[in-house]
Scaffold this motif. Sequence first.
Motif: not given
Length: 242
Positions: A114-123
């Motif tokens: 996946s390319k467009m990944v929005l990580e709400l809680h970071g990584s």
Amino acid sequence: MSVEKLREIICQSDNIVFFGGAGVSTESGIPDFRSANGLYNEKTDSTYSPEEILSHTFFMKHTDKFYEFYKSKMIYKDAKPNNAHIALAKLEEEGKLKAVITQNVDGLHQLAGSKMVLELHGSIHRNYCMNCHKAFQLSYILEASQVPKCDDCGGIVKPDVVLYEEALDSDVLEASLEYISKADVLIVGGTSLSVYPASGLVSYYRGNKLVLINKTQTPYDVRANLILRESIGEVLSKACMK
């Protein structure tokens, strides 16, 4: 029958957004938080609860104890993407899925492609020095025998994950709102939708194709157009088969 209905919804749309929580990664061997077998219900020898340990205050006061817990309970470096991650990456590649919005910090969506990944809680894969802001990879954290310190300035290295008492990244939040509010189809999976502010994002969906894939009830069940209680990996892989 429900999977057939989901397949039909997916076939007819090229503006799908997926919003997922910890249940997306349980099939990769990463425990969730609130289920009977989840992280928050594990018996530990610690006098502190997991919620307390994963707070900003605890990180600042007891950084060594935070890292003991974090490295043993939050990092699964050998975890691999499961059928859910793979199906979503395929949908994006086909031009049907516009974004994955995730509450997870494991990076498995990106590992699946996946390319467009929005990580709400970071990584867990991003870490930075709190003093000079130098970036560090996950391996640096794992290899540190004690509290990881910056090799340039000696400052404490903090994971780029959102702890309790910390605000979500405003840019990620804004982009998530934008994608959800403009989506034709919103698929929500593997989340109890009980943690704010992330769960409040679903209320910005304006369409009439809200799909919930979760083994337990959520506060949004009454608004859903389709509810599936089966395994999220199984559901998505079947629904995305041509």
